[in-house]
Scaffold this active site. Structure first.
Site, PDB file in Angstrom:
ATOM      1  N   ASP A 232      -0.751  -5.754   9.248  1.00  0.00           N
ATOM      2  CA  ASP A 232      -1.747  -4.762   8.841  1.00  0.00           C
ATOM      3  C   ASP A 232      -3.020  -5.505   8.441  1.00  0.00           C
ATOM      4  OD1 ASP A 232      -3.245  -2.733   7.737  1.00  0.00           O
ATOM      5  OD2 ASP A 232      -1.664  -1.972   6.422  1.00  0.00           O
TER       6      ASP A 232
ATOM      7  N   TRP B 197       0.873  -1.193   0.000  1.00  0.00           N
ATOM      8  CA  TRP B 197       0.000   0.000   0.000  1.00  0.00           C
ATOM      9  C   TRP B 197       0.903   1.235   0.000  1.00  0.00           C
ATOM     10  CZ3 TRP B 197      -2.052   2.660   4.861  1.00  0.00           C
ATOM     11  CH2 TRP B 197      -3.062   3.577   4.543  1.00  0.00           C
TER      12      TRP B 197
ATOM     13  N   LYS C   9     -13.497  -0.704   6.256  1.00  0.00           N
ATOM     14  CA  LYS C   9     -14.090  -1.487   5.175  1.00  0.00           C
ATOM     15  C   LYS C   9     -15.141  -2.464   5.713  1.00  0.00           C
ATOM     16  CE  LYS C   9     -10.287   0.251   3.559  1.00  0.00           C
ATOM     17  NZ  LYS C   9      -9.859   1.082   2.470  1.00  0.00           N
TER      18      LYS C   9
HETATM   19  C1  LMR Z   1      -6.970   2.384  -0.368  1.00  0.00           C
HETATM   20  O1  LMR Z   1      -5.932   1.720  -0.368  1.00  0.00           O
HETATM   21  O2  LMR Z   1      -7.509   2.816  -1.396  1.00  0.00           O
HETATM   22  C2  LMR Z   1      -7.645   2.678   0.937  1.00  0.00           C
HETATM   23  O3  LMR Z   1      -7.002   2.013   1.969  1.00  0.00           O
HETATM   24  C3  LMR Z   1      -7.806   4.133   1.182  1.00  0.00           C
HETATM   25  C4  LMR Z   1      -6.520   4.814   1.470  1.00  0.00           C
HETATM   26  O4  LMR Z   1      -6.451   5.478   2.508  1.00  0.00           O
HETATM   27  O5  LMR Z   1      -5.572   4.730   0.671  1.00  0.00           O
END
Ligand code: LMR
Length: 397
Positions: free
Chosen positions: A211, A130, A246
């Site tokens: 996570d 992420w 979510k």
């Molecule tokens: C995402 O990955 O789109 C979500 O977790 C929202 C974010 O905060 O990035």
């Protein structure tokens, strides 16, 4: 002081929200930010949340501070969700959970905890991960390194590479792991694979930082927590950051938690005191509205059952869209094998097309994917799937 400032570019994911909103094309498709959408393109408040929120309003008599731990019932409920209510680590008092402003807030607090305890640590993230991991931990002062996770040639898990990279780590290393529904790749480990990773972590003595942003979106609430439960069985210590954005649809309420499992209750209480002193220096006390709602839901058998149903409905719709997409890409004569999409979990997969093709999808077709080709499967609906498939086929032709 501010003569020197200039514009910071928008966040990779959040920037797409504004770009999508500004696009006048009636056929536009939002596959960007990880927010669940129904077949009608809406992100409604869950019915169980609506009911709990009404009950909260009726019962709430004060907005006075609750203290650094926030809603204590929520903290206990999150520990139970993560470990399963009968795990011996709970009985032993080895796990502490403290609510945080969303999963992101929990991750940032986790970074500060590691800095407090072992500032010389290196933090390892899977490649890919992420994008906000790459911002959060350096903001807490850490050097980030990555370990192999997705093989970009096959689009599958590079498990051998992952084991090799993690096998070189030691007690000064912190390893971020996505418990389920890997963001952005959608690739999860099997229980047997997690078991090997957990044993490796115990042997090498690195600290797992799990996570957990999508519990219940993968297989089910318990299966999605496999890694965490294996760690609680075998590892002396680890951290979990979790989110109710979510699975309870509480996105904007910023409802998450940091949990720590330590070798015994004494150490767990020490850890809790460190979390409390860190958060006092950042935001003092956490917001309690979202956690108040979750607390009410998880105390009520009826509301919990409704939540399970609503969560399963979201998960099933996403999985259904995964199958339809693979089928339709095949029918459209796209030569590349996209069957991996059907074997993956959660909101996201990586389409694996080129950056140019992602840009063309956005500029020529008003289809919004994250630049690394991540798309939110929940944004695909029966009424935009054909458009998405034909657009992908055209840019790939
Ligand atoms: C995402 O990955 O789109 C979500 O977790 C929202 C974010 O905060 O990035």
């Amino acid at each position: 002081m501010f003569e020197q400032i200039s514009r910071v570019p928008p966040d990779l994911i959040l920037g797409l929200i504004a770009a999508y909103k500004a696009d006048p094309n009636p056929n536009k498709v939002d596959l960007g930010v990880g927010v669940y959408q129904t077949e009608e393109g809406e992100t409604p408040v869950l019915a169980c949340v609506k009911e709990a929120e009404a009950a909260l309003h009726r019962a709430e008599t004060s907005k006075a501070y609750l203290g650094p731990r926030g809603v204590v019932g929520f903290n206990e409920a999150i520990s139970n969700l993560l470990l399963g209510s009968d795990h011996p680590a709970l009985e032993a008092g080895r796990m502490v959970t403290v609510q945080a402003p969303g999963g992101t807030g929990a991750l940032r607090v986790a970074g500060e905890v590691v800095k407090y305890v072992r500032p010389e640590s290196t933090i390892w993230v899977p490649n890919p991960t992420w994008p906000n991991h790459n911002a959060l931990f350096p903001a807490a002062g850490f050097r980030l390194e990555s370990y192999r996770y997705r093989d970009s040639a096959t689009g599958e898990l590079d498990f051998a590479g992952m084991l090799e990279d993690l096998g070189r780590l030691g007690p000064n290393d912190v390893v971020i792991m996505h418990a389920c529904c890997h963001n952005p790749a959608g690739i999860d480990l099997t229980p047997e694979q997690w078991s090997q990773v957990v044993d490796l972590g115990v042997e090498r003595q690195f600290l797992p930082l799990v996570d957990m942003a999508y519990q219940g979106f993968g297989v089910d609430l318990d299966t999605d927590a496999t890694l965490i439960r294996l760690l609680a069985d075998r590892a002396p210590e680890f951290i979990v950051t979790s989110s109710c954005s979510k699975n309870f649809g509480l996105y904007r309420e910023r409802c998450g938690a940091i949990s720590m499992v330590l070798p015994n209750q004494e150490k767990a209480l020490d850890a809790e005191s460190i979390i409390n002193s860190i958060t006092r220096g950042i935001y003092s006390m956490p917001p309690t509205h979202g956690p108040g709602i979750v607390d009410i839901i998880l105390r009520s058998e009826e509301l919990t059952a409704r939540w399970h149903e609503e969560l399963a409905a979201m998960r099933d719709r996403i999985n259904g869209q995964r199958s339809k997409l693979v089928q339709k890409l095949k029918e459209a004569g796209v030569a590349r094998d996209f069957s991996f999409i059907e074997r993956q979990f959660g909101m996201f997969s990586l389409l694996g097309i080129s950056p140019d093709e992602v840009a063309r999808l956005r500029d020529e077709y008003s289809i919004y994917l994250v630049g690394d080709t991540r798309f939110n499967v929940a944004g695909l609906r029966d009424n935009n799937l054909d458009y998405f498939v034909s657009s992908v086929a055209e840019v790939m032709a």
